[in-house]
Design a protein around this motif. Structure first.
Motif, PDB file in Angstrom:
ATOM      1  N   THR A  21       0.848  -1.195   0.000  1.00  0.00           N
ATOM      2  CA  THR A  21       0.000   0.000   0.000  1.00  0.00           C
ATOM      3  C   THR A  21       0.880   1.241   0.000  1.00  0.00           C
ATOM      4  O   THR A  21       1.982   1.252   0.561  1.00  0.00           O
ATOM      5  N   TYR A  22       0.388   2.260  -0.666  1.00  0.00           N
ATOM      6  CA  TYR A  22       0.988   3.601  -0.619  1.00  0.00           C
ATOM      7  C   TYR A  22      -0.096   4.506  -0.067  1.00  0.00           C
ATOM      8  O   TYR A  22      -1.002   4.903  -0.817  1.00  0.00           O
ATOM      9  N   GLY A  23      -0.056   4.802   1.225  1.00  0.00           N
ATOM     10  CA  GLY A  23      -1.148   5.570   1.818  1.00  0.00           C
ATOM     11  C   GLY A  23      -2.444   4.801   1.646  1.00  0.00           C
ATOM     12  O   GLY A  23      -2.534   3.619   2.016  1.00  0.00           O
ATOM     13  N   SER A  24      -3.420   5.437   1.015  1.00  0.00           N
ATOM     14  CA  SER A  24      -4.709   4.754   0.837  1.00  0.00           C
ATOM     15  C   SER A  24      -4.744   3.915  -0.447  1.00  0.00           C
ATOM     16  O   SER A  24      -5.682   3.164  -0.676  1.00  0.00           O
ATOM     17  N   LEU A  25      -3.691   4.037  -1.282  1.00  0.00           N
ATOM     18  CA  LEU A  25      -3.673   3.266  -2.537  1.00  0.00           C
ATOM     19  C   LEU A  25      -3.150   1.846  -2.290  1.00  0.00           C
ATOM     20  O   LEU A  25      -2.058   1.675  -1.733  1.00  0.00           O
ATOM     21  N   VAL A  26      -3.932   0.875  -2.702  1.00  0.00           N
ATOM     22  CA  VAL A  26      -3.493  -0.522  -2.578  1.00  0.00           C
ATOM     23  C   VAL A  26      -2.932  -0.939  -3.942  1.00  0.00           C
ATOM     24  O   VAL A  26      -3.681  -1.253  -4.869  1.00  0.00           O
ATOM     25  N   PRO A  65      -3.854  -4.291 -16.912  1.00  0.00           N
ATOM     26  CA  PRO A  65      -3.814  -2.947 -17.501  1.00  0.00           C
ATOM     27  C   PRO A  65      -2.704  -2.100 -16.874  1.00  0.00           C
ATOM     28  O   PRO A  65      -2.136  -2.481 -15.851  1.00  0.00           O
ATOM     29  N   ASN A  66      -2.413  -0.966 -17.465  1.00  0.00           N
ATOM     30  CA  ASN A  66      -1.445  -0.039 -16.862  1.00  0.00           C
ATOM     31  C   ASN A  66      -1.872   0.277 -15.436  1.00  0.00           C
ATOM     32  O   ASN A  66      -3.045   0.533 -15.160  1.00  0.00           O
ATOM     33  N   GLY A  67      -0.894   0.258 -14.554  1.00  0.00           N
ATOM     34  CA  GLY A  67      -1.172   0.617 -13.156  1.00  0.00           C
ATOM     35  C   GLY A  67      -1.856  -0.480 -12.359  1.00  0.00           C
ATOM     36  O   GLY A  67      -2.295  -0.259 -11.224  1.00  0.00           O
ATOM     37  N   ALA A  68      -1.907  -1.691 -12.912  1.00  0.00           N
ATOM     38  CA  ALA A  68      -2.628  -2.783 -12.238  1.00  0.00           C
ATOM     39  C   ALA A  68      -1.887  -3.323 -11.023  1.00  0.00           C
ATOM     40  O   ALA A  68      -2.500  -3.891 -10.113  1.00  0.00           O
ATOM     41  N   GLY A  69      -0.567  -3.173 -11.018  1.00  0.00           N
ATOM     42  CA  GLY A  69       0.205  -3.697  -9.894  1.00  0.00           C
ATOM     43  C   GLY A  69       1.187  -4.796 -10.288  1.00  0.00           C
ATOM     44  O   GLY A  69       1.741  -5.482  -9.426  1.00  0.00           O
ATOM     45  N   LYS A  70       1.467  -4.938 -11.579  1.00  0.00           N
ATOM     46  CA  LYS A  70       2.378  -5.985 -12.045  1.00  0.00           C
ATOM     47  C   LYS A  70       3.811  -5.717 -11.546  1.00  0.00           C
ATOM     48  O   LYS A  70       4.438  -6.584 -10.949  1.00  0.00           O
ATOM     49  N   THR A  71       4.306  -4.517 -11.835  1.00  0.00           N
ATOM     50  CA  THR A  71       5.676  -4.197 -11.422  1.00  0.00           C
ATOM     51  C   THR A  71       5.793  -4.229  -9.903  1.00  0.00           C
ATOM     52  O   THR A  71       6.787  -4.723  -9.358  1.00  0.00           O
ATOM     53  N   THR A  72       4.773  -3.729  -9.224  1.00  0.00           N
ATOM     54  CA  THR A  72       4.785  -3.749  -7.752  1.00  0.00           C
ATOM     55  C   THR A  72       4.935  -5.187  -7.268  1.00  0.00           C
ATOM     56  O   THR A  72       5.770  -5.490  -6.399  1.00  0.00           O
ATOM     57  N   THR A  73       4.158  -6.083  -7.839  1.00  0.00           N
ATOM     58  CA  THR A  73       4.199  -7.485  -7.416  1.00  0.00           C
ATOM     59  C   THR A  73       5.554  -8.119  -7.736  1.00  0.00           C
ATOM     60  O   THR A  73       6.175  -8.755  -6.874  1.00  0.00           O
ATOM     61  N   SER A 106       4.041  -8.787 -19.368  1.00  0.00           N
ATOM     62  CA  SER A 106       4.037  -8.314 -20.750  1.00  0.00           C
ATOM     63  C   SER A 106       2.653  -7.768 -21.070  1.00  0.00           C
ATOM     64  O   SER A 106       1.660  -8.218 -20.507  1.00  0.00           O
ATOM     65  N   HIS A 107       2.645  -6.799 -21.981  1.00  0.00           N
ATOM     66  CA  HIS A 107       1.355  -6.313 -22.474  1.00  0.00           C
ATOM     67  C   HIS A 107       0.947  -7.052 -23.745  1.00  0.00           C
ATOM     68  O   HIS A 107      -0.129  -6.819 -24.269  1.00  0.00           O
ATOM     69  N   SER A 108       1.833  -7.924 -24.230  1.00  0.00           N
ATOM     70  CA  SER A 108       1.499  -8.660 -25.447  1.00  0.00           C
ATOM     71  C   SER A 108       0.768  -9.955 -25.079  1.00  0.00           C
ATOM     72  O   SER A 108       1.392 -10.977 -24.748  1.00  0.00           O
TER      73      SER A 108
HETATM   74  N1  LIG Z   1       6.364   4.642  -5.324  1.00  0.00           N
HETATM   75  C1  LIG Z   1       5.051   4.743  -5.513  1.00  0.00           C
HETATM   76  N2  LIG Z   1       4.326   5.623  -4.805  1.00  0.00           N
HETATM   77  C2  LIG Z   1       2.978   5.716  -4.977  1.00  0.00           C
HETATM   78  N3  LIG Z   1       2.272   4.951  -5.831  1.00  0.00           N
HETATM   79  C3  LIG Z   1       2.956   4.054  -6.557  1.00  0.00           C
HETATM   80  C4  LIG Z   1       4.365   3.906  -6.441  1.00  0.00           C
HETATM   81  N4  LIG Z   1       4.745   2.928  -7.285  1.00  0.00           N
HETATM   82  C5  LIG Z   1       3.633   2.506  -7.911  1.00  0.00           C
HETATM   83  N5  LIG Z   1       2.561   3.178  -7.470  1.00  0.00           N
HETATM   84  C6  LIG Z   1       1.181   2.981  -7.905  1.00  0.00           C
HETATM   85  O1  LIG Z   1       0.864   1.607  -7.745  1.00  0.00           O
HETATM   86  C7  LIG Z   1      -0.021   1.197  -8.779  1.00  0.00           C
HETATM   87  C8  LIG Z   1       0.559  -0.011  -9.473  1.00  0.00           C
HETATM   88  O2  LIG Z   1       1.710   0.405 -10.200  1.00  0.00           O
HETATM   89  P1  LIG Z   1       2.595  -0.641 -11.020  1.00  0.00           P
HETATM   90  O3  LIG Z   1       3.799   0.093 -11.504  1.00  0.00           O
HETATM   91  O4  LIG Z   1       2.797  -1.839 -10.206  1.00  0.00           O
HETATM   92  O5  LIG Z   1       1.617  -0.975 -12.235  1.00  0.00           O
HETATM   93  P2  LIG Z   1       1.880  -1.867 -13.531  1.00  0.00           P
HETATM   94  O6  LIG Z   1       0.781  -2.881 -13.591  1.00  0.00           O
HETATM   95  O7  LIG Z   1       3.259  -2.366 -13.543  1.00  0.00           O
HETATM   96  O8  LIG Z   1       1.651  -0.802 -14.669  1.00  0.00           O
HETATM   97  P3  LIG Z   1       2.274  -0.653 -16.163  1.00  0.00           P
HETATM   98  O9  LIG Z   1       1.615  -1.697 -17.014  1.00  0.00           O
HETATM   99  O10 LIG Z   1       1.849   0.716 -16.579  1.00  0.00           O
HETATM  100  O11 LIG Z   1       3.748  -0.792 -16.067  1.00  0.00           O
HETATM  101  C9  LIG Z   1      -0.226   2.401  -9.697  1.00  0.00           C
HETATM  102  O12 LIG Z   1      -1.433   3.032  -9.325  1.00  0.00           O
HETATM  103  C10 LIG Z   1       0.963   3.287  -9.365  1.00  0.00           C
HETATM  104  O13 LIG Z   1       0.654   4.640  -9.568  1.00  0.00           O
END
Ligand SMILES: Nc1ncnc2c1ncn2[C@@H]1O[C@H](COP(=O)(O)OP(=O)(O)OP(=O)(O)O)[C@@H](O)[C@H]1O
Length: 331
Positions: free
Chosen positions: A89-94, A114-122, A268-270
């Motif tokens: 979580t980042y503050g209120s963002l999960v 999709p973009n911003g789904a949380g792939k890179t985070t995971t 991947s997005h493909s």
């Molecule tokens: N350091 C951070 N601080 C605040 N929010 C973050 C941070 N890093 C990522 N986020 C948020 O976490 C969410 C998931 O981001 P993430 O980069 O994991 O998405 P993604 O699925 O990899 O997207 P993409 O396909 O665009 O690469 C997004 O809403 C992003 O804005």
């Protein structure tokens, strides 16, 4: 299943099917998949694995059928990577919400969303780059967040934004990556040469990485991620910036690595690529896993793209943007 001596002698042997010797540890030289009757590559080390025309290592052509069969077989292998309720979580963002997944040895898993789904985070939490808010990640039973050094010897990582030591040459970067991961110097030179050849970077090894193109940087980073013969490769967008011929080459290298008992998790997005190459897929939306399993089970009779659109919802682009299609503002 056979025990394999890892690159680092202090690392306990891990189960890794069909990667049976130190020589087999080199990703580009592993044996062909047992489940690939049409695989053209014979035994590792044979000259027949090299193209007579280019001298390049020849690996089996990617095959949907092979991927499906591999997925079925892989489920009988031990789980090599496990995430349990992984949350960030980042503050209120999960950004990642209780993500749980099992990756079996010898499987090729795509992570889509999709973009911003949380792939890179995971993926970053899996590789020890981003500390989870809660949850657990283990690789072959080693906890990534309580025993980082041991876990990192088992994982090969291609992070989202490449931050390479680009004032090194390609050869120096490979050497540095190997030493950092505990690879014995006696095997480093050979592994570097084989990886450079597999990725088509032989002639660039003496140049500074800062002078590489984006695709070349991606390829040297991929090579670095493999130099310690990890059990799992976690790759964030490995095909971004890579030309089609190189992409096919990289796909073959990864398929061969998986065929030798390694496991790949890649975002991947493909969706077409994921459907063709991967045997398992995890779909993440708004931080949560909404579908996962074998590619066939998830797509359920339609294409992965159709399933993805159905699960994630489409954006109706017919509404709005009228101002963009009308006459010019200045008219
Ligand atoms: N350091 C951070 N601080 C605040 N929010 C973050 C941070 N890093 C990522 N986020 C948020 O976490 C969410 C998931 O981001 P993430 O980069 O994991 O998405 P993604 O699925 O990899 O997207 P993409 O396909 O665009 O690469 C997004 O809403 C992003 O804005």
């Amino acid at each position: 299943m056979e025990a394999v001596t890892g690159a680092n002698p202090t690392t306990a042997p891990r189960v890794r099917p069909s990667r049976t010797s130190a020589a087999d540890d080199a990703p580009a030289e592993t044996a062909p998949p047992q489940d690939a009757p049409d695989a053209a590559a014979p035994d590792a080390g044979s000259t027949e694995t090299r193209s007579p025309r280019t001298g390049r290592i020849q690996v089996p052509v990617p095959s949907v059928v092979r991927a499906r069969e591999r997925g079925r077989l892989a489920e009988q292998n031990p789980v090599v990577l496990r995430t349990e309720m992984l949350t960030k979580t980042y503050g209120s963002l999960v950004a990642a919400n209780e993500v749980s997944m099992d990756v079996h040895a010898g499987s090729f898993t795509g992570v889509v969303g999709p973009n911003g789904a949380g792939k890179t985070t995971t993926l970053s939490m899996i590789t020890g780059l981003l500390r989870p808010t809660s949850g657990r990640v283990t690789v072959s039973g080693v906890d990534v967040w309580t025993d980082g050094p041991a876990a990192k010897r088992l994982i090969g990582t291609l992070p989202d934004r490449l931050r390479l030591f680009d004032r090194l040459t390609g050869a120096q970067l490979l050497y540095y990556s190997g030493v950092l991961h505990g690879v014995q110097e006696s095997v480093l030179a050979q592994r570097s040469a084989e990886l450079a050849e597999a990725f088509g970077l032989e002639s660039a090894l003496g140049r500074l990485v800062s002078d590489y193109s984006a695709g070349m940087q991606k390829k040297i980073a991929l090579a670095c991620s493999m130099i310690h013969a990890p059990e799992v490769l976690v790759l964030d967008e490995p095909f971004e910036a890579i030309d089609p011929v190189s992409a096919s080459n990289v796909t073959e290298i990864l398929e061969k690595y998986v065929g030798g008992g390694g496991s790949v998790v890649m975002s991947s997005h493909s969706l077409d690529l994921i459907q063709r190459v991967c045997d398992h897929v995890t779909i993440i939306v708004d931080g949560s896993v909404i579908a996962q399993g074998t590619v066939d089970a998830v797509r359920d009779g339609v294409s992965l793209e159709e399933r993805f659109v159905a699960l994630t919802g489409t954006n109706d682009t017919r509404k709005g943007l009228e101002w963009l299609h009308g006459s010019s503002d200045s008219a």
